[in-house]
Design an enzyme around this catalytic site. Structure first.
Site, PDB file in Angstrom:
ATOM      1  CG  LEU A 500      -1.952  -1.077   1.337  1.00 57.52           C
ATOM      2  CD1 LEU A 500      -2.620  -1.046   2.692  1.00 57.52           C
ATOM      3  CD2 LEU A 500      -2.997  -0.913   0.251  1.00 57.52           C
ATOM      4  N   GLY A 501       2.032   1.147   0.635  1.00 59.41           N
ATOM      5  CA  GLY A 501       2.878   2.332   0.680  1.00 59.41           C
ATOM      6  C   GLY A 501       4.253   2.022   1.224  1.00 59.41           C
ATOM      7  N   GLY A 503       7.544   3.764   3.390  1.00 56.66           N
ATOM      8  CA  GLY A 503       7.904   4.893   4.231  1.00 56.66           C
ATOM      9  C   GLY A 503       9.380   4.866   4.548  1.00 56.66           C
ATOM     10  N   GLY A 504       9.796   5.782   5.377  1.00 53.57           N
ATOM     11  CA  GLY A 504      11.211   5.905   5.736  1.00 53.57           C
ATOM     12  C   GLY A 504      11.765   4.613   6.288  1.00 53.57           C
ATOM     13  CG  PHE A 505      11.922   4.122  10.049  1.00 53.38           C
ATOM     14  CD1 PHE A 505      10.772   3.994  10.794  1.00 53.38           C
ATOM     15  CD2 PHE A 505      12.649   5.318  10.103  1.00 53.38           C
ATOM     16  CE1 PHE A 505      10.351   5.034  11.586  1.00 53.38           C
ATOM     17  CE2 PHE A 505      12.216   6.355  10.897  1.00 53.38           C
ATOM     18  CZ  PHE A 505      11.059   6.216  11.646  1.00 53.38           C
ATOM     19  CB  VAL A 508       1.876   0.248   4.751  1.00 51.90           C
ATOM     20  CG1 VAL A 508       0.507  -0.148   5.266  1.00 51.90           C
ATOM     21  CG2 VAL A 508       2.553   1.176   5.732  1.00 51.90           C
ATOM     22  CE  LYS A 522       4.711   2.116  10.862  1.00 48.36           C
ATOM     23  NZ  LYS A 522       4.198   3.337  11.493  1.00 48.36           N
ATOM     24  CG  ASP A 619       5.777  12.685  11.209  1.00 48.86           C
ATOM     25  OD1 ASP A 619       5.932  13.726  10.525  1.00 48.86           O
ATOM     26  OD2 ASP A 619       6.109  11.560  10.804  1.00 48.86           O
TER      27      ASP A 619
END
Ligand SMILES: *[C@@H]1O[C@H](CO)[C@@H](O)[C@H](O)[C@H]1NC(C)=O
Ligand SMILES: *[C@@H]1O[C@H](CO)[C@@H](O)[C@H](O)[C@H]1NC(C)=O
Ligand SMILES: *[C@@H]1O[C@H](CO)[C@@H](O)[C@H](O)[C@H]1NC(C)=O
Ligand SMILES: *[C@@H]1O[C@H](CO)[C@@H](O)[C@H](O)[C@H]1NC(C)=O
Ligand SMILES: *[C@@H]1O[C@H](CO)[C@@H](O)[C@H](O)[C@H]1NC(C)=O
Ligand SMILES: *[C@@H]1O[C@H](CO)[C@@H](O)[C@H](O)[C@H]1NC(C)=O
Ligand SMILES: *[C@@H]1O[C@H](CO)[C@@H](O)[C@H](O)[C@H]1NC(C)=O
Ligand SMILES: *[C@@H]1O[C@H](CO)[C@@H](O)[C@H](O)[C@H]1NC(C)=O
Ligand SMILES: *[C@@H]1O[C@H](CO)[C@@H](O)[C@H](O)[C@H]1NC(C)=O
Ligand SMILES: *[C@@H]1O[C@H](CO)[C@@H](O)[C@H](O)[C@H]1NC(C)=O
Ligand SMILES: *[C@@H]1O[C@H](CO)[C@@H](O)[C@H](O)[C@H]1NC(C)=O
Ligand SMILES: *[C@@H]1O[C@H](CO)[C@@H](O)[C@H](O)[C@H]1NC(C)=O
Length: 659
Positions: A500-501, A503-505, A508, A522, A619
């Site tokens: 789905l996505g 990210g930095g670390f 997902v 995640k 954030d």
């Protein structure tokens, strides 16, 4: 290296006895043959072993002792006994086969009216017979008119823009090259699949292409590889294969028995070795298991089975299977079947994402299943998504033994989605309870390991950040630990199709647990010290928070160096996907935007004031606001969040984090 004198001798032999080409005024007569320049293939007149009366023009392997024909020119108009044939290049660039009475049996029909100097018909080392102009242009080639064999680098047109479909036609018998009943080629009614027909009826069908368009099929002990490819030339699809250098002779052919065979010449045993043949399984032939039945290759003896939620319709599988519970329109859910050969008679819905594909099926009452593939990873640039949906019956489905195949999402009535297979339920209740006991035991082991693991992380964490977190609160995390194996199954081993996505670390993934429950998973990057902190922070924090504008954490998993968080799945993704998308931003009218803003504010108020803890998110940005099906906002990603102690009004941060 061949010693020079031998080489000269060989060349002499080749050029004296036979040439590789026909030119104007130099025809080929019965008894002559052409040999390609490297001596690989030969072309000439032949009579099949047991029918010496008729003779044909064919191409065969020149160096292989077992006479093997790869192409026949006049398979349906043989030169009959008593007649001598003649193959000649005419002055209008046609190859013409005529008998001794002068009647034409076969011709290339190039229809070039004027004479072109220097034209020749040449047999190449690839096994291709070409009519070539002086400037090198081929005006005709036998590779475009296959009989029953595909040779390396020979393209078979599966579907072309001008609706030409190449087909292999098998021989009629072991010694009879006339066109037989079996044929093989691209399915003209449904692009994307290859079928073997017996006459006009399908006999075997290959699973629809799923994006893995190149597949290595054979690797011999000497390291030669055959890779089969489906190539796209400007929207036309061709099936072809290549072999690595130094490979033995290989060919793909449709046998007169209807078998599609991949063969390699074994020099040691002096015979052709079959390394793949289709159909292979007894239940593999077309629609053998009936509607909603499938040929289960994972059984020791492959046999027909019904999908779970279905039962045999009749005594055996001749009528297929029927639903145990009828579907109610709009109800039910989807069950994920993995490793499947996709059924026939699909509707190809173009240009859909995975979610749109699922939507396409779930909103259509007559849709019984869907499958999705993303062809991005193929070597070709075709349309990237391949969404298939099935209306009503599913026929000719299979389950592959070797784990190839793809996910099929099958629609079931509500209460059927979760049920175990009928075998376990009816025939082996004792086994079933044993299995359940074993499962409970495993889950317990998994859980206690996970708990222990999370304790370790917690301990490390509290040592480092005693100021931020209170260890007495960390001890009572009331969240289910989820088995890593379950997560692997749910995400199809973290398939890129489920991503789905990024990210930095963390990445997902979308996951699907038994019963069709959709979740977002995640997965924190391995070995990132920062990731471990974020992980524990998030587990401990979110477990304590409950608000309808905060995303819900359903469970966690700590397994070796894997750290995973399982959330509720929110179909509308994140707010930024709407705000910054040229078309989707219009979905957000002012009243929706206002509702989203109020929701975020409520979530923040809860974090800052109303929860038992006082939390700053640190954030907060559009990509961390997720939207559910009704466009209600949910704040997510608590990796950076900080807890304030009691009535603290301000605090200092040591690091600069987030955006
Ligand atoms: C060819 O003919 C021979 C004898 O006539 C027979 O033994 C053999 O089985 C035949 N082969 C085929 C493939 O029909
Ligand atoms: C082509 O050959 C035929 C006979 O083989 C002859 O009658 C004809 O005149 C020739 N045409 C040309 C253009 O040379
Ligand atoms: C060539 O000419 C023949 C007869 O003149 C015709 O039947 C055939 O369709 C033509 N072939 C092509 C490829 O134009
Ligand atoms: C082709 O060959 C003929 C005879 O050899 C010659 O008369 C003619 O000019 C040539 N045509 C071309 C285009 O070279
Ligand atoms: C070769 O010649 C033919 C006919 O004269 C022409 O149509 C073709 O374009 C030429 N090919 C090349 C590569 O020059
Ligand atoms: C192929 O079709 C023919 C006639 O349609 C039938 O007799 C034969 O059994 C079929 N072959 C197979 C293997 O099903
Ligand atoms: C195949 O075997 C023959 C003898 O059986 C040998 O002469 C030949 O070199 C071999 N060819 C290859 C490619 O190994
Ligand atoms: C043929 O035999 C040689 C030596 O006996 C062996 O190295 C090679 O692997 C064999 N090839 C095949 C295809 O079996
Ligand atoms: C045919 O299937 C069997 C399993 O049923 C497998 O072991 C074998 O390798 C397959 N053969 C071919 C040629 O594909
Ligand atoms: C199923 O049973 C019917 C009659 O009972 C029989 O004719 C048919 O061949 C059977 N089919 C299979 C696949 O066993
Ligand atoms: C595919 O869909 C997107 C929007 O979903 C659209 O922008 C695009 O033009 C479509 N492409 C084709 C080839 O239809
Ligand atoms: C279901 O989908 C098919 C194919 O896209 C379409 O023909 C049919 O009208 C749809 N039915 C409904 C009820 O939407």
């Amino acid at each position: 290296m061949i010693p020079l004198p031998v080489f000269i001798l060989l060349s002499l032999v080749c050029f004296c006895e036979s040439d590789d080409r026909l030119t104007l005024g130099k025809p080929l007569s019965t008894g002559d043959k052409l040999v390609s320049s490297g001596g690989v293939f030969a072309l000439g007149f032949f009579s099949p072993k047991n029918s010496t009366a008729n003779s044909y023009i064919g191409i065969w392997y020149n160096k292989i002792p077992e006479r093997t024909y790869v192409w026949v020119a006049n398979r349906d108009s043989p030169i009959t006994s008593g007649s001598a044939g003649k193959l000649a290049l005419t002055n209008n660039s046609d190859l013409v086969l005529s008998d001794s009475k002068g009647s034409t049996l076969w011709t290339t029909m190039n229809n070039i009216t004027s004479r072109i100097n220097g034209t020749a018909a040449i047999l190449l080392d690839s096994g291709n017979l070409v009519v070539r102009l002086l400037n090198g242009t081929y005006i005709w080639q036998s590779f475009n008119y296959p009989t029953d064999t595909i040779l390396p680098d020979m393209p078979l047109a599966l579907s072309t823009n001008d609706h030409l479909y190449g087909r292999l036609f098998a021989w009629s018998g072991p010694d009879d090259p006339t066109t037989g009943d079996y044929s093989m080629g691209g399915d003209s009614s449904l692009d994307l699949q290859v079928i073997i027909w017996n006459g006009t009826r399908p006999y075997w069908r290959r699973s629809a292409w799923d994006g893995a368009l190149v597949s290595a099929l054979y690797q011999s002990s000497t390291g030669s590889i055959l890779s089969q490819t489906i190539v796209n030339r400007g929207g036309s699809f061709y099936l072809t294969f290549t072999v690595s250098d130094g490979s033995p002779s290989m060919r793909i052919m449709l046998h007169y028995t209807g078998m599609f065979k991949f063969l390699a010449w074994n020099n040691n045993s002096s015979s052709w070795e079959v390394f793949i043949q289709q159909p292979n399984l007894s239940c593999d032939s077309y629609a053998y298991c009936g509607p909603f039945g499938y040929c289960d290759g994972t059984e020791t003896v492959p046999k027909c089975n019904c999908f779970s939620g279905f039962e045999p319709d009749g005594v055996n599988f001749s009528q297929g299977c029927r639903r145990k519970e009828e579907l109610v329109c709009g109800g039910g859910g989807f069950s994920t079947l993995s490793g499947m050969k996709t059924p026939d008679k699909f509707v190809y819905v173009r240009n859909r994402s995975f979610d749109e594909c699922a939507e396409e099926c779930s909103r259509n009452c007559s849709c019984s299943a869907y499958a999705y593939a993303n062809q991005k990873n193929g070597s070709i640039t075709v349309e990237q998504s391949r969404c298939l949906i099935w209306l009503d019956e599913l026929v000719d489905t299979g389950k592959f033994r070797d784990g190839s195949g793809e996910n099929l999402y099958l629609r079931l009535a509500g209460s059927s989605v979760d049920k175990e297979s009928s075998v376990l339920k009816v025939v082996l209740p004792v086994m079933a309870s044993l299995l359940i006991l074993a499962c409970i035991f495993l889950v317990w082991i998994c859980k206690s390991r996970g708990k222990r693991r999370i304790k370790e992380i917690q301990n490390r964490h509290t040592q480092q950040h005693t100021k931020n977190s209170k260890s007495d609160e960390l001890d009572n995390v009331e969240l289910p630990s989820i088995c890593f194996e379950d997560i692997v199954t749910a995400t199809d081993n973290f398939s890129v199709y489920n991503m789905l996505g990024k990210g930095g670390f963390a990445n997902v993934y979308k996951g699907m647990f038994g019963g069709g429950k959709e979740v977002a998973i995640k997965r924190l990057s391995k070995g990132s010290g920062q990731g471990a902190d974020e992980f524990i922070n998030e587990v401990v924090l979110i477990a304590k928070l409950q608000h309808r504008n905060l995303v819900r954490l359903l469970g966690y998993c700590a397994h070796e160096d894997e750290k995973l968080l399982v959330y509720e799945y929110l179909p509308n993704k994140s707010l930024d996907a709407f705000l910054f998308d040229a078309t989707k931003k219009y979905v957000l009218d002012w009243s929706t935007r206002f509702r989203v803003i109020k929701g975020i504010a409520r979530g923040l108020l809860y974090l800052h004031q109303d929860s038992r803890l006082t939390i700053i998110h640190r954030d907060l940005k559009a990509s961390n606001v997720l939207l559910d099906a009704e466009m209600n906002p949910k704040i997510s990603d608590f990796g950076m969040a900080r807890i304030f102690l009691g009535n603290e009004q301000q605090t200092n941060t040591i690091r600069v984090v987030g955006t």
